[in-house]
Design an enzyme around this catalytic site. Structure first.
Site, PDB file in Angstrom:
ATOM      1  N   THR A 168     -92.749  43.790 -19.414  1.00  0.00           N
ATOM      2  CA  THR A 168     -91.705  44.698 -18.960  1.00  0.00           C
ATOM      3  C   THR A 168     -92.353  46.082 -18.839  1.00  0.00           C
ATOM      4  OG1 THR A 168     -90.920  44.713 -21.223  1.00  0.00           O
ATOM      5  CG2 THR A 168     -89.751  43.335 -19.678  1.00  0.00           C
ATOM      6  N   ARG A 197     -88.073  38.991  -5.670  1.00  0.00           N
ATOM      7  CA  ARG A 197     -87.096  39.172  -6.751  1.00  0.00           C
ATOM      8  C   ARG A 197     -86.765  40.677  -6.911  1.00  0.00           C
ATOM      9  NH1 ARG A 197     -87.481  42.330 -11.719  1.00  0.00           N
ATOM     10  NH2 ARG A 197     -86.100  41.385 -13.238  1.00  0.00           N
ATOM     11  N   VAL A 198     -85.494  40.965  -7.031  1.00  0.00           N
ATOM     12  CA  VAL A 198     -85.079  42.358  -7.230  1.00  0.00           C
ATOM     13  C   VAL A 198     -84.503  42.510  -8.628  1.00  0.00           C
ATOM     14  CG1 VAL A 198     -83.593  44.225  -6.391  1.00  0.00           C
ATOM     15  CG2 VAL A 198     -84.550  42.575  -4.769  1.00  0.00           C
ATOM     16  N   GLY A 199     -84.992  43.484  -9.360  1.00  0.00           N
ATOM     17  CA  GLY A 199     -84.485  43.739 -10.711  1.00  0.00           C
ATOM     18  C   GLY A 199     -83.409  44.817 -10.705  1.00  0.00           C
ATOM     19  N   ASP A 200     -83.167  45.365 -11.870  1.00  0.00           N
ATOM     20  CA  ASP A 200     -82.098  46.354 -12.047  1.00  0.00           C
ATOM     21  C   ASP A 200     -82.464  47.758 -11.579  1.00  0.00           C
ATOM     22  OD1 ASP A 200     -83.938  46.027 -14.371  1.00  0.00           O
ATOM     23  OD2 ASP A 200     -82.971  47.880 -15.000  1.00  0.00           O
ATOM     24  N   THR A 219     -84.171  49.664 -19.404  1.00  0.00           N
ATOM     25  CA  THR A 219     -85.382  48.853 -19.283  1.00  0.00           C
ATOM     26  C   THR A 219     -85.138  47.524 -19.974  1.00  0.00           C
ATOM     27  OG1 THR A 219     -87.700  48.648 -19.951  1.00  0.00           O
ATOM     28  CG2 THR A 219     -86.327  50.057 -21.320  1.00  0.00           C
ATOM     29  N   GLY A 220     -85.840  46.485 -19.524  1.00  0.00           N
ATOM     30  CA  GLY A 220     -85.648  45.164 -20.116  1.00  0.00           C
ATOM     31  C   GLY A 220     -85.527  44.128 -19.015  1.00  0.00           C
ATOM     32  N   GLY A 222     -84.266  42.553 -16.108  1.00  0.00           N
ATOM     33  CA  GLY A 222     -83.393  43.098 -15.067  1.00  0.00           C
ATOM     34  C   GLY A 222     -82.168  42.250 -14.775  1.00  0.00           C
TER      35      GLY A 222
HETATM   36  N1  ASP Z   1     -86.041  46.163 -15.836  1.00  0.00           N
HETATM   37  C1  ASP Z   1     -87.274  45.842 -15.182  1.00  0.00           C
HETATM   38  C2  ASP Z   1     -87.049  44.697 -14.230  1.00  0.00           C
HETATM   39  O1  ASP Z   1     -86.395  43.745 -14.596  1.00  0.00           O
HETATM   40  C3  ASP Z   1     -88.363  45.515 -16.114  1.00  0.00           C
HETATM   41  C4  ASP Z   1     -88.495  46.466 -17.279  1.00  0.00           C
HETATM   42  O2  ASP Z   1     -87.617  47.203 -17.617  1.00  0.00           O
HETATM   43  O3  ASP Z   1     -89.537  46.503 -17.904  1.00  0.00           O
HETATM   44  O4  ASP Z   1     -87.577  44.724 -13.152  1.00  0.00           O
END
Ligand code: ASP
Length: 284
Positions: A168, A197-200, A219-220, A222
């Site tokens: 992450t 892939r799309v995260g948050d 963060t984390g 997504g």
């Molecule tokens: N939130 C990010 C994602 O899922 C990864 C992260 O926060 O480290 O793309």
């Protein structure tokens, strides 16, 4: 007027020992008088630091490519890029989307082409670290089980069982300067992940939300953050109880799924995560 604050994080899962480095980066904002400038400056420093999964050092997709997401937000304004490739500072491109286009979000080739038009040169953000994480990921994912999609859907479960390397370490910043709020986030994504892939991070309300009451970035994993509209959910509670309590409760609701958050409101700032998370603070 309440004190000025710039608060940074180095990602859910980042070593706490990086906090010293983040504080140094936050201190570099001491001459900056604008909250948007401060969050962009500090996120750019983190993107340029190869230890973090953003800009240089971004993790790879399963196919070996690097696609990065970034966003900046101030009350009523957003700029975001999804899956941008081969640029050094995605957060700067996100800012350009906000300031130079009639749009809020650009994705994929469109984002990369726009970056070139704005003068961002071709740049390979991969590093030895990202290469090593990718090699291990591919090793595990091409293991005995042939059913890739199913394994992929459940990669959290498999990562515990087979030790698929997770990465992450996204970076983010929130600021309150002269009572004005801003937030910025940047990431290579949460490995292992498919191309596309799309995260948050690039989605307003999910990995970032900034309004007249404050700024929140997350963060984390997504997928889990999106499911909960995490940052907007927290933002809507600002002022109802202490910021720290709100963050703690919302992070606890993840039941141990890796997540972290930093936030500023009119008179508070706080960070909370259910895993290690480096943070850095500048205040005056
Ligand atoms: N939130 C990010 C994602 O899922 C990864 C992260 O926060 O480290 O793309």
């Amino acid at each position: 007027m309440n004190e000025d604050v710039v608060l940074l994080h180095g990602g859910a899962g980042s070593k706490d020992s990086f906090s010293e480095r983040l504080s140094k980066y936050a201190m570099e904002c001491s001459n900056i008088k604008d909250s948007l400038e401060a969050v962009i400056h500090s996120v750019r420093l983190l993107e340029d630091d190869p230890e973090f999964n953003a800009g240089t050092g971004s993790v790879k997709r399963i196919d070996g490519s690097i696609q990065m997401d970034a966003a900046v937000m101030i009350p009523g304004k957003l700029g975001s890029v999804i899956g941008i490739e081969r640029v050094k500072n995605p957060v700067e491109v996100a800012r350009m989307v906000m300031e130079k286009t009639p749009h809020l979000i650009l994705e994929g080739d469109g984002a990369t082409t726009f970056a070139r038009k704005m003068g961002f040169h071709d740049y390979d953000p991969s590093t030895e670290r990202s290469e090593n994480i990718w090699k291990k990921t591919v090793e595990y994912l091409s293991g005995k089980n042939e059913e890739m999609p199913k394994r992929y859907e459940n990669y959290l479960k498999f990562s515990d069982m087979f030790d698929i390397p997770k990465s992450t370490d996204t970076v983010g910043a929130v600021a309150r300067i002269d009572g004005k709020f801003a937030g910025a986030v940047s990431t290579g994504g949460a490995s292992p992940m498919m191309r596309g892939r799309v995260g948050d991070v690039p989605l307003p309300g999910c990995g970032i939300y900034v309004g007249e009451k404050g700024a929140v970035v997350a963060t984390g994993i997504g997928e889990e953050i999106i499911r909960r509209m995490f940052c907007h959910n927290i933002y809507m509670q600002i002022g109802k109880e202490s910021l720290r309590n709100i963050l703690e409760r919302e992070v606890e609701a993840f039941n141990g799924i890796e997540v972290g958050v930093i936030a500023v409101s009119g008179d508070e700032h706080a960070s909370f995560s259910n895993t290690s998370m480096a943070t850095g603070l500048f205040s005056r």
